[in-house]
Write an enzyme that holds these catalytic residues in place. Structure first.
Site, mmCIF file in Angstrom:
data_model
loop_
_atom_site.group_PDB
_atom_site.id
_atom_site.type_symbol
_atom_site.label_atom_id
_atom_site.label_comp_id
_atom_site.label_asym_id
_atom_site.label_seq_id
_atom_site.Cartn_x
_atom_site.Cartn_y
_atom_site.Cartn_z
ATOM 1 N N SER A 4 6.007 -9.177 7.072
ATOM 2 C CA SER A 4 6.925 -9.277 5.933
ATOM 3 C C SER A 4 7.288 -10.742 5.668
ATOM 4 C CB SER A 4 8.158 -8.405 6.197
ATOM 5 O OG SER A 4 8.947 -8.277 5.047
ATOM 6 N N ASP B 209 3.717 0.317 -0.330
ATOM 7 C CA ASP B 209 4.422 -0.949 -0.152
ATOM 8 C C ASP B 209 4.366 -1.729 -1.460
ATOM 9 O OD1 ASP B 209 5.497 -3.364 0.673
ATOM 10 O OD2 ASP B 209 3.871 -3.866 2.047
ATOM 11 N N HIS C 111 5.998 -0.427 4.057
ATOM 12 C CA HIS C 111 6.535 -1.716 4.454
ATOM 13 C C HIS C 111 7.493 -1.560 5.632
ATOM 14 C CE1 HIS C 111 7.023 -5.988 3.467
ATOM 15 N NE2 HIS C 111 8.233 -5.852 4.013
#
Length: 339
Positions: free
Chosen positions: A126, A279, A309
Protein backbone atom coordinates in the site's frame (compact mmCIF):
# COMPACT_ATOMS: atom_id res chain seq x y z
CA UNK A 1 -10.99 -1.84 4.03
CA UNK A 2 -7.34 -0.90 4.76
CA UNK A 3 -8.33 0.78 8.00
CA UNK A 4 -10.52 -2.20 8.92
CA UNK A 5 -7.68 -4.65 8.22
CA UNK A 6 -5.23 -2.69 10.33
CA UNK A 7 -7.80 -2.40 13.13
CA UNK A 8 -8.26 -6.15 13.20
CA UNK A 9 -4.53 -6.71 13.19
CA UNK A 10 -3.96 -4.29 16.07
CA UNK A 11 -6.40 -6.30 18.19
CA UNK A 12 -4.09 -9.29 17.97
CA UNK A 13 -0.84 -8.90 19.93
CA UNK A 14 2.43 -9.45 18.09
CA UNK A 15 4.31 -12.59 19.02
CA UNK A 16 7.94 -13.16 19.83
CA UNK A 17 9.71 -15.74 17.71
CA UNK A 18 12.45 -17.74 19.46
CA UNK A 19 14.36 -18.14 16.21
CA UNK A 20 14.51 -14.43 15.31
CA UNK A 21 16.59 -11.73 16.98
CA UNK A 22 14.70 -8.42 17.00
CA UNK A 23 16.52 -5.14 17.71
CA UNK A 24 15.04 -1.66 17.94
CA UNK A 25 17.32 1.00 16.45
CA UNK A 26 17.22 4.65 15.48
CA UNK A 27 18.66 5.99 12.26
CA UNK A 28 18.76 9.65 13.27
CA UNK A 29 15.13 10.61 13.89
CA UNK A 30 13.75 7.43 12.31
CA UNK A 31 12.71 4.40 14.36
CA UNK A 32 13.60 1.11 12.68
CA UNK A 33 13.41 -2.51 13.74
CA UNK A 34 16.01 -5.06 12.65
CA UNK A 35 15.09 -8.74 12.31
CA UNK A 36 17.87 -11.36 12.05
CA UNK A 37 17.84 -15.16 12.19
CA UNK A 38 19.50 -16.37 15.38
CA UNK A 39 21.13 -19.22 13.53
CA UNK A 40 24.70 -18.59 12.40
CA UNK A 41 25.24 -18.25 8.65
CA UNK A 42 28.47 -19.15 6.86
CA UNK A 43 27.86 -16.43 4.27
CA UNK A 44 26.19 -13.00 4.08
CA UNK A 45 22.41 -13.12 3.89
CA UNK A 46 19.89 -11.43 1.65
CA UNK A 47 18.72 -8.04 2.96
CA UNK A 48 15.11 -6.86 2.89
CA UNK A 49 14.02 -3.30 3.62
CA UNK A 50 10.29 -3.16 4.35
CA UNK A 51 8.04 -0.09 4.37
CA UNK A 52 4.71 -0.82 6.03
CA UNK A 53 1.28 0.16 4.76
CA UNK A 54 -1.42 2.15 6.50
CA UNK A 55 -2.12 5.19 4.34
CA UNK A 56 0.39 7.37 6.23
CA UNK A 57 -2.06 7.22 9.16
CA UNK A 58 -1.85 3.78 10.77
CA UNK A 59 0.40 0.73 10.73
CA UNK A 60 3.77 0.60 12.43
CA UNK A 61 6.60 -1.52 13.81
CA UNK A 62 4.46 -3.55 16.21
CA UNK A 63 1.66 -4.11 13.71
CA UNK A 64 4.06 -5.63 11.16
CA UNK A 65 6.28 -7.59 13.55
CA UNK A 66 4.66 -10.99 13.00
CA UNK A 67 4.86 -10.70 9.23
CA UNK A 68 8.50 -9.65 9.38
CA UNK A 69 9.36 -12.57 11.68
CA UNK A 70 7.71 -14.87 9.16
CA UNK A 71 9.60 -13.42 6.19
CA UNK A 72 12.94 -13.66 8.01
CA UNK A 73 12.41 -17.31 8.97
CA UNK A 74 11.07 -18.44 5.61
CA UNK A 75 13.72 -16.70 3.51
CA UNK A 76 16.73 -16.74 5.89
CA UNK A 77 17.11 -12.99 5.38
CA UNK A 78 17.97 -9.94 7.45
CA UNK A 79 15.05 -7.51 7.41
CA UNK A 80 14.87 -3.82 8.28
CA UNK A 81 11.37 -2.52 9.04
CA UNK A 82 11.19 1.26 8.68
CA UNK A 83 9.03 3.15 11.18
CA UNK A 84 8.62 6.29 9.11
CA UNK A 85 6.89 9.31 10.63
CA UNK A 86 3.26 9.76 9.62
CA UNK A 87 0.02 11.65 10.14
CA UNK A 88 -1.26 13.54 11.98
CA UNK A 89 2.04 15.10 13.02
CA UNK A 90 3.93 14.75 9.77
CA UNK A 91 2.94 15.46 6.17
CA UNK A 92 4.51 15.31 2.71
CA UNK A 93 7.41 14.83 2.10
CA UNK A 94 8.44 13.42 5.52
CA UNK A 95 7.26 9.84 4.96
CA UNK A 96 9.19 9.32 1.75
CA UNK A 97 12.23 11.22 3.00
CA UNK A 98 12.37 8.96 6.04
CA UNK A 99 12.24 5.87 3.83
CA UNK A 100 14.99 7.20 1.56
CA UNK A 101 17.20 8.20 4.49
CA UNK A 102 16.76 4.89 6.33
CA UNK A 103 17.45 2.90 3.17
CA UNK A 104 20.62 4.81 2.37
CA UNK A 105 21.87 4.36 5.95
CA UNK A 106 21.16 0.63 5.78
CA UNK A 107 22.86 0.24 2.40
CA UNK A 108 25.98 1.98 3.72
CA UNK A 109 26.16 -0.33 6.75
CA UNK A 110 24.77 -3.64 5.49
CA UNK A 111 27.96 -5.57 6.20
CA UNK A 112 27.60 -4.77 9.90
CA UNK A 113 24.38 -6.78 9.86
CA UNK A 114 25.71 -9.73 7.88
CA UNK A 115 24.00 -8.70 4.64
CA UNK A 116 25.29 -9.23 1.12
CA UNK A 117 25.37 -5.72 -0.46
CA UNK A 118 24.49 -7.22 -3.84
CA UNK A 119 21.26 -8.82 -2.54
CA UNK A 120 19.23 -6.02 -0.98
CA UNK A 121 15.52 -5.89 -1.83
CA UNK A 122 13.16 -3.02 -1.00
CA UNK A 123 9.56 -3.94 -0.44
CA UNK A 124 6.28 -2.63 0.91
CA UNK A 125 2.50 -2.77 0.79
CA UNK A 126 0.00 0.00 0.00
CA UNK A 127 1.60 3.31 1.05
CA UNK A 128 4.75 1.31 1.72
CA UNK A 129 4.70 0.12 -1.88
CA UNK A 130 4.40 3.74 -2.99
CA UNK A 131 7.52 4.35 -0.91
CA UNK A 132 9.25 1.50 -2.79
CA UNK A 133 8.60 3.28 -6.09
CA UNK A 134 9.77 6.63 -4.71
CA UNK A 135 12.90 5.20 -3.04
CA UNK A 136 14.06 3.16 -6.03
CA UNK A 137 13.69 6.19 -8.30
CA UNK A 138 15.46 8.49 -5.83
CA UNK A 139 18.45 6.13 -5.61
CA UNK A 140 18.98 5.88 -9.39
CA UNK A 141 22.46 7.03 -10.30
CA UNK A 142 23.87 7.07 -6.77
CA UNK A 143 27.39 5.64 -6.84
CA UNK A 144 28.28 5.81 -3.14
CA UNK A 145 25.91 3.01 -2.08
CA UNK A 146 25.26 -0.54 -3.33
CA UNK A 147 22.68 -0.89 -6.09
CA UNK A 148 19.36 -2.38 -5.11
CA UNK A 149 18.88 -5.93 -6.33
CA UNK A 150 15.09 -5.91 -6.61
CA UNK A 151 11.83 -4.25 -5.55
CA UNK A 152 8.52 -5.69 -4.35
CA UNK A 153 5.42 -3.53 -4.78
CA UNK A 154 2.27 -4.88 -3.13
CA UNK A 155 -0.82 -3.00 -4.36
CA UNK A 156 0.91 0.41 -4.67
CA UNK A 157 -0.60 3.85 -5.24
CA UNK A 158 1.65 5.41 -7.88
CA UNK A 159 -0.47 8.39 -8.92
CA UNK A 160 -3.23 10.61 -7.56
CA UNK A 161 -4.20 12.22 -10.83
CA UNK A 162 -6.62 9.92 -12.65
CA UNK A 163 -9.36 8.66 -10.33
CA UNK A 164 -11.50 7.42 -13.22
CA UNK A 165 -9.58 4.24 -13.97
CA UNK A 166 -11.66 1.03 -14.24
CA UNK A 167 -10.57 -0.22 -10.81
CA UNK A 168 -11.81 2.99 -9.18
CA UNK A 169 -15.14 2.63 -10.95
CA UNK A 170 -15.43 -1.07 -10.16
CA UNK A 171 -14.59 -0.72 -6.48
CA UNK A 172 -15.95 2.75 -5.78
CA UNK A 173 -18.63 1.38 -3.45
CA UNK A 174 -16.45 -1.00 -1.49
CA UNK A 175 -16.87 0.05 2.17
CA UNK A 176 -14.04 2.22 3.53
CA UNK A 177 -11.64 1.58 0.67
CA UNK A 178 -12.09 4.39 -1.85
CA UNK A 179 -12.86 7.17 0.61
CA UNK A 180 -10.11 6.01 3.01
CA UNK A 181 -7.41 6.06 0.33
CA UNK A 182 -8.39 9.42 -1.16
CA UNK A 183 -8.81 10.99 2.28
CA UNK A 184 -5.38 9.75 3.43
CA UNK A 185 -3.83 11.02 0.19
CA UNK A 186 -5.36 14.47 0.66
CA UNK A 187 -4.35 14.67 4.31
CA UNK A 188 -0.78 13.64 3.59
CA UNK A 189 -0.45 16.30 0.87
CA UNK A 190 -2.29 18.93 2.93
CA UNK A 191 -5.06 19.20 0.35
CA UNK A 192 -8.30 20.48 1.83
CA UNK A 193 -11.14 17.96 1.74
CA UNK A 194 -13.32 20.48 -0.13
CA UNK A 195 -11.35 19.65 -3.30
CA UNK A 196 -12.19 15.95 -3.13
CA UNK A 197 -14.95 16.13 -5.75
CA UNK A 198 -12.72 18.10 -8.15
CA UNK A 199 -9.98 15.48 -7.81
CA UNK A 200 -12.38 12.58 -8.38
CA UNK A 201 -13.80 14.24 -11.50
CA UNK A 202 -10.45 15.39 -12.89
CA UNK A 203 -11.32 19.09 -12.77
CA UNK A 204 -7.86 19.87 -11.42
CA UNK A 205 -6.07 18.47 -14.52
CA UNK A 206 -5.07 21.07 -17.14
CA UNK A 207 -5.61 19.87 -20.71
CA UNK A 208 -1.94 20.28 -21.63
CA UNK A 209 -0.85 18.14 -18.66
CA UNK A 210 -3.29 15.38 -19.55
CA UNK A 211 -1.97 15.42 -23.11
CA UNK A 212 1.55 15.10 -21.73
CA UNK A 213 0.88 12.26 -19.31
CA UNK A 214 -2.07 10.32 -20.71
CA UNK A 215 0.37 7.97 -22.45
CA UNK A 216 1.08 6.69 -18.93
CA UNK A 217 -2.11 7.54 -17.00
CA UNK A 218 -4.90 6.60 -19.38
CA UNK A 219 -6.99 3.45 -19.08
CA UNK A 220 -6.06 2.78 -22.72
CA UNK A 221 -2.79 1.39 -21.36
CA UNK A 222 -4.52 -1.36 -19.40
CA UNK A 223 -5.03 -4.91 -20.65
CA UNK A 224 -8.46 -5.27 -22.24
CA UNK A 225 -9.64 -7.77 -19.62
CA UNK A 226 -9.55 -4.98 -17.01
CA UNK A 227 -11.77 -2.68 -19.07
CA UNK A 228 -15.10 -4.46 -18.77
CA UNK A 229 -18.37 -3.62 -20.47
CA UNK A 230 -19.49 -1.39 -17.60
CA UNK A 231 -16.41 0.80 -17.70
CA UNK A 232 -16.85 4.42 -18.79
CA UNK A 233 -13.77 6.03 -20.45
CA UNK A 234 -12.27 9.10 -18.81
CA UNK A 235 -14.49 12.15 -19.20
CA UNK A 236 -13.10 14.90 -16.99
CA UNK A 237 -15.12 17.79 -15.61
CA UNK A 238 -14.37 21.29 -16.95
CA UNK A 239 -11.01 22.58 -15.78
CA UNK A 240 -11.06 24.42 -12.46
CA UNK A 241 -7.98 26.60 -12.08
CA UNK A 242 -8.50 27.13 -8.36
CA UNK A 243 -8.66 23.35 -7.85
CA UNK A 244 -5.47 22.92 -9.85
CA UNK A 245 -3.58 25.52 -7.85
CA UNK A 246 -4.59 23.83 -4.59
CA UNK A 247 -3.70 20.33 -5.81
CA UNK A 248 -0.86 20.94 -8.29
CA UNK A 249 1.67 18.98 -6.22
CA UNK A 250 -0.11 15.77 -7.28
CA UNK A 251 1.99 16.17 -10.44
CA UNK A 252 5.28 16.04 -8.49
CA UNK A 253 7.06 12.80 -9.37
CA UNK A 254 7.58 12.13 -5.66
CA UNK A 255 3.78 11.89 -5.36
CA UNK A 256 3.23 10.26 -8.75
CA UNK A 257 6.17 7.94 -9.53
CA UNK A 258 4.14 6.61 -12.47
CA UNK A 259 5.03 9.77 -14.45
CA UNK A 260 8.80 9.59 -13.94
CA UNK A 261 10.95 10.04 -17.05
CA UNK A 262 11.81 7.03 -19.18
CA UNK A 263 15.51 7.27 -18.39
CA UNK A 264 14.76 6.89 -14.68
CA UNK A 265 12.36 3.99 -15.19
CA UNK A 266 14.89 2.15 -17.35
CA UNK A 267 17.42 2.06 -14.50
CA UNK A 268 15.12 0.59 -11.86
CA UNK A 269 15.75 -2.90 -10.43
CA UNK A 270 13.86 -6.09 -11.21
CA UNK A 271 10.38 -6.07 -9.71
CA UNK A 272 7.60 -8.17 -8.28
CA UNK A 273 4.25 -6.43 -8.76
CA UNK A 274 1.27 -7.67 -6.74
CA UNK A 275 -2.23 -6.50 -7.69
CA UNK A 276 -5.65 -7.47 -6.36
CA UNK A 277 -8.89 -7.63 -8.31
CA UNK A 278 -11.02 -6.01 -5.59
CA UNK A 279 -8.84 -2.99 -5.06
CA UNK A 280 -9.25 0.58 -6.28
CA UNK A 281 -5.46 0.67 -6.71
CA UNK A 282 -5.38 -2.38 -8.98
CA UNK A 283 -4.89 -0.31 -12.11
CA UNK A 284 -2.12 1.80 -10.53
CA UNK A 285 -0.11 -1.39 -10.20
CA UNK A 286 -0.93 -2.48 -13.75
CA UNK A 287 0.09 0.88 -15.21
CA UNK A 288 3.38 0.90 -13.28
CA UNK A 289 4.05 -2.67 -14.36
CA UNK A 290 3.62 -1.61 -18.00
CA UNK A 291 5.95 1.36 -17.57
CA UNK A 292 8.67 -0.88 -16.14
CA UNK A 293 8.24 -3.48 -18.86
CA UNK A 294 8.24 -0.85 -21.61
CA UNK A 295 11.68 0.25 -20.38
CA UNK A 296 13.05 -3.30 -20.28
CA UNK A 297 12.85 -3.84 -16.51
CA UNK A 298 12.06 -7.50 -15.69
CA UNK A 299 8.72 -7.75 -13.88
CA UNK A 300 7.15 -10.75 -12.17
CA UNK A 301 3.42 -10.17 -11.81
CA UNK A 302 1.07 -11.83 -9.37
CA UNK A 303 -2.62 -10.93 -9.60
CA UNK A 304 -4.89 -12.12 -6.78
CA UNK A 305 -8.26 -12.68 -8.44
CA UNK A 306 -9.93 -12.95 -5.03
CA UNK A 307 -7.66 -10.40 -3.36
CA UNK A 308 -8.51 -7.02 -1.85
CA UNK A 309 -6.53 -4.06 -0.61
CA UNK A 310 -4.83 -4.90 2.68
CA UNK A 311 -5.23 -8.67 2.40
CA UNK A 312 -1.52 -9.36 3.03
CA UNK A 313 -1.76 -7.95 6.56
CA UNK A 314 -4.10 -10.84 7.47
CA UNK A 315 -2.09 -13.74 6.05
CA UNK A 316 -1.26 -15.31 9.44
CA UNK A 317 -4.39 -14.36 11.36
CA UNK A 318 -6.29 -17.61 11.97
CA UNK A 319 -9.69 -16.07 12.63
CA UNK A 320 -9.67 -13.49 9.85
CA UNK A 321 -7.31 -14.91 7.22
CA UNK A 322 -8.35 -15.18 3.57
CA UNK A 323 -7.01 -17.51 0.85
CA UNK A 324 -5.80 -14.47 -1.08
CA UNK A 325 -3.65 -13.43 1.88
CA UNK A 326 -1.71 -16.68 1.82
CA UNK A 327 -1.46 -16.66 -1.97
CA UNK A 328 0.11 -13.20 -1.99
CA UNK A 329 2.62 -14.22 0.68
CA UNK A 330 3.49 -17.36 -1.32
CA UNK A 331 4.20 -15.21 -4.40
CA UNK A 332 6.49 -12.97 -2.33
CA UNK A 333 8.42 -15.93 -0.88
CA UNK A 334 8.85 -17.45 -4.34
CA UNK A 335 10.22 -14.20 -5.75
CA UNK A 336 12.63 -13.70 -2.85
CA UNK A 337 13.81 -17.28 -3.16
CA UNK A 338 15.11 -16.49 -6.63
CA UNK A 339 17.04 -13.38 -5.56
Amino acid sequence: MPGFCQFLQCLLPSRKDPDVLVTNLRFGTINVRLFRPKAVSSSPRRGIVYYHGGGAVIGGLDVYQDMCNFLVKKTDSVLLLVGYRKLPGYHYPVLFQDCITATIHFLKTVKLYGVDPARVVVSGDSMGATAVAVVTQALVGKTDIPKLRAQILIYPMVQGINFQLPSFQQNRNVPFLFTDILTCFQQYLRIDSSWKDAMMKGACIPAHMWEKYKKWLSSDNLPKRFRNKDYQPEIFAPFNEAAHLETRHIFDVANAPLIADDQIMAQLPEALMVTCEWDVLRDDGLLYKKRLEDQGVPVTWYHAEDGFHGCLALFDKVLVCFPSSRKVMTAILKFLGEI
